[in-house]
Motif scaffolding. Structure first.
Motif, PDB file in Angstrom:
ATOM      1  N   MET A  37       3.946  -9.014  -5.497  1.00  0.00           N
ATOM      2  CA  MET A  37       3.172  -8.256  -3.946  1.00  0.00           C
ATOM      3  C   MET A  37       1.769  -8.296  -4.774  1.00  0.00           C
ATOM      4  O   MET A  37       1.182  -8.574  -5.516  1.00  0.00           O
ATOM      5  CB  MET A  37       3.991  -7.294  -3.454  1.00  0.00           C
ATOM      6  N   ILE A  38       0.948  -7.739  -3.944  1.00  0.00           N
ATOM      7  CA  ILE A  38      -0.329  -7.410  -3.734  1.00  0.00           C
ATOM      8  C   ILE A  38      -0.840  -6.521  -4.031  1.00  0.00           C
ATOM      9  O   ILE A  38       0.270  -5.392  -3.577  1.00  0.00           O
ATOM     10  CB  ILE A  38      -1.970  -8.461  -2.664  1.00  0.00           C
ATOM     11  N   HIS A  39      -1.539  -5.318  -5.211  1.00  0.00           N
ATOM     12  CA  HIS A  39      -1.761  -4.352  -5.568  1.00  0.00           C
ATOM     13  C   HIS A  39      -2.525  -4.101  -5.576  1.00  0.00           C
ATOM     14  O   HIS A  39      -4.279  -4.522  -5.879  1.00  0.00           O
ATOM     15  CB  HIS A  39      -1.211  -4.325  -6.862  1.00  0.00           C
ATOM     16  N   CYS A  40      -3.290  -3.001  -4.000  1.00  0.00           N
ATOM     17  CA  CYS A  40      -4.751  -3.087  -3.877  1.00  0.00           C
ATOM     18  C   CYS A  40      -4.980  -1.944  -4.667  1.00  0.00           C
ATOM     19  O   CYS A  40      -4.596  -0.510  -4.310  1.00  0.00           O
ATOM     20  CB  CYS A  40      -4.741  -2.650  -2.326  1.00  0.00           C
ATOM     21  N   ARG A  41      -5.953  -1.243  -4.844  1.00  0.00           N
ATOM     22  CA  ARG A  41      -6.106  -0.226  -6.055  1.00  0.00           C
ATOM     23  C   ARG A  41      -7.524   0.924  -5.291  1.00  0.00           C
ATOM     24  O   ARG A  41      -7.454   1.412  -4.918  1.00  0.00           O
ATOM     25  CB  ARG A  41      -7.323  -0.763  -7.448  1.00  0.00           C
ATOM     26  N   ARG A  42      -7.663   0.369  -4.223  1.00  0.00           N
ATOM     27  CA  ARG A  42      -8.802   0.922  -2.997  1.00  0.00           C
ATOM     28  C   ARG A  42      -8.501   2.533  -2.637  1.00  0.00           C
ATOM     29  O   ARG A  42      -8.915   3.031  -2.709  1.00  0.00           O
ATOM     30  CB  ARG A  42      -9.363   0.310  -2.105  1.00  0.00           C
ATOM     31  N   LEU A  43      -7.534   2.156  -1.719  1.00  0.00           N
ATOM     32  CA  LEU A  43      -7.115   3.843  -1.747  1.00  0.00           C
ATOM     33  C   LEU A  43      -6.780   3.928   0.255  1.00  0.00           C
ATOM     34  O   LEU A  43      -6.121   4.480   0.238  1.00  0.00           O
ATOM     35  CB  LEU A  43      -6.477   4.934  -2.576  1.00  0.00           C
ATOM     36  N   ASP A  44      -7.292   3.400   0.549  1.00  0.00           N
ATOM     37  CA  ASP A  44      -7.707   3.514   1.294  1.00  0.00           C
ATOM     38  C   ASP A  44      -8.010   2.340   2.633  1.00  0.00           C
ATOM     39  O   ASP A  44      -9.657   2.064   3.486  1.00  0.00           O
ATOM     40  CB  ASP A  44      -9.335   4.613   1.229  1.00  0.00           C
ATOM     41  N   CYS A  45      -7.470   1.164   2.673  1.00  0.00           N
ATOM     42  CA  CYS A  45      -7.926  -0.238   2.856  1.00  0.00           C
ATOM     43  C   CYS A  45      -7.100  -0.086   4.448  1.00  0.00           C
ATOM     44  O   CYS A  45      -6.194   0.256   5.041  1.00  0.00           O
ATOM     45  CB  CYS A  45      -6.334  -1.227   2.346  1.00  0.00           C
ATOM     46  N   ASP A  46      -8.414  -0.404   5.278  1.00  0.00           N
ATOM     47  CA  ASP A  46      -7.835  -1.026   6.895  1.00  0.00           C
ATOM     48  C   ASP A  46      -6.761  -1.592   7.023  1.00  0.00           C
ATOM     49  O   ASP A  46      -6.506  -2.423   7.784  1.00  0.00           O
ATOM     50  CB  ASP A  46      -9.047  -1.180   7.987  1.00  0.00           C
ATOM     51  N   ASN A  47      -6.537  -2.617   6.418  1.00  0.00           N
ATOM     52  CA  ASN A  47      -5.826  -4.168   6.415  1.00  0.00           C
ATOM     53  C   ASN A  47      -4.036  -3.623   6.181  1.00  0.00           C
ATOM     54  O   ASN A  47      -3.600  -4.027   6.020  1.00  0.00           O
ATOM     55  CB  ASN A  47      -5.857  -4.996   5.514  1.00  0.00           C
TER      56      ASN A  47
END
Length: 68
Positions: A37-47
Protein backbone atom coordinates in the motif's frame (compact mmCIF):
# COMPACT_ATOMS: atom_id res chain seq x y z
CA UNK A 1 3.73 8.44 22.05
CA UNK A 2 2.75 5.35 20.05
CA UNK A 3 1.62 5.67 16.45
CA UNK A 4 -1.87 4.51 15.55
CA UNK A 5 -1.72 3.20 12.02
CA UNK A 6 -4.97 3.17 10.04
CA UNK A 7 -5.80 1.76 6.63
CA UNK A 8 -7.91 4.26 4.68
CA UNK A 9 -9.27 4.38 1.15
CA UNK A 10 -7.67 6.88 -1.23
CA UNK A 11 -10.04 9.08 -3.23
CA UNK A 12 -7.55 9.63 -6.08
CA UNK A 13 -4.63 7.14 -5.68
CA UNK A 14 -2.73 8.50 -8.68
CA UNK A 15 -2.20 11.80 -6.83
CA UNK A 16 -0.01 9.96 -4.31
CA UNK A 17 2.45 8.71 -6.92
CA UNK A 18 4.36 12.02 -7.06
CA UNK A 19 3.70 13.13 -3.48
CA UNK A 20 6.85 13.65 -1.37
CA UNK A 21 4.99 12.37 1.73
CA UNK A 22 4.04 9.00 0.20
CA UNK A 23 6.08 5.78 0.15
CA UNK A 24 5.26 2.24 -0.90
CA UNK A 25 5.08 -0.07 2.11
CA UNK A 26 4.01 -3.58 3.03
CA UNK A 27 1.19 -3.06 5.54
CA UNK A 28 -0.05 -5.69 7.97
CA UNK A 29 -3.77 -5.47 8.76
CA UNK A 30 -5.48 -6.47 12.02
CA UNK A 31 -5.88 -10.06 10.74
CA UNK A 32 -2.12 -10.40 10.14
CA UNK A 33 -2.37 -10.28 6.33
CA UNK A 34 0.24 -8.18 4.49
CA UNK A 35 -0.55 -6.05 1.47
CA UNK A 36 1.42 -3.49 -0.52
CA UNK A 37 0.00 0.00 0.00
CA UNK A 38 0.92 3.66 0.05
CA UNK A 39 2.04 4.98 3.44
CA UNK A 40 1.45 8.70 3.87
CA UNK A 41 3.48 10.67 6.41
CA UNK A 42 1.44 13.86 5.99
CA UNK A 43 -1.31 12.87 8.49
CA UNK A 44 -3.85 15.44 7.22
CA UNK A 45 -4.31 14.64 3.54
CA UNK A 46 -7.51 15.65 1.74
CA UNK A 47 -7.19 12.56 -0.46
CA UNK A 48 -8.32 10.18 2.30
CA UNK A 49 -11.75 8.62 2.81
CA UNK A 50 -11.68 7.76 6.51
CA UNK A 51 -15.28 6.54 6.75
CA UNK A 52 -14.18 2.90 6.52
CA UNK A 53 -10.78 3.18 8.27
CA UNK A 54 -9.36 -0.06 9.69
CA UNK A 55 -6.55 -0.53 12.20
CA UNK A 56 -3.15 -1.66 10.93
CA UNK A 57 -0.64 -3.69 12.96
CA UNK A 58 2.54 -2.49 11.30
CA UNK A 59 4.39 -1.64 8.14
CA UNK A 60 7.72 -2.10 6.46
CA UNK A 61 9.00 -0.05 3.56
CA UNK A 62 9.66 -1.43 0.11
CA UNK A 63 13.32 -2.24 -0.55
CA UNK A 64 14.17 0.50 -3.05
CA UNK A 65 17.95 0.17 -3.35
CA UNK A 66 18.28 -3.59 -3.21
CA UNK A 67 19.72 -3.36 0.29
CA UNK A 68 18.01 -4.85 3.34
Amino acid sequence: MARKLKIVRLLEPELCLDCPFARIADVENADGECQRMIHCRRLDCDNWDTTSAEPARGLSYEDVDGAA
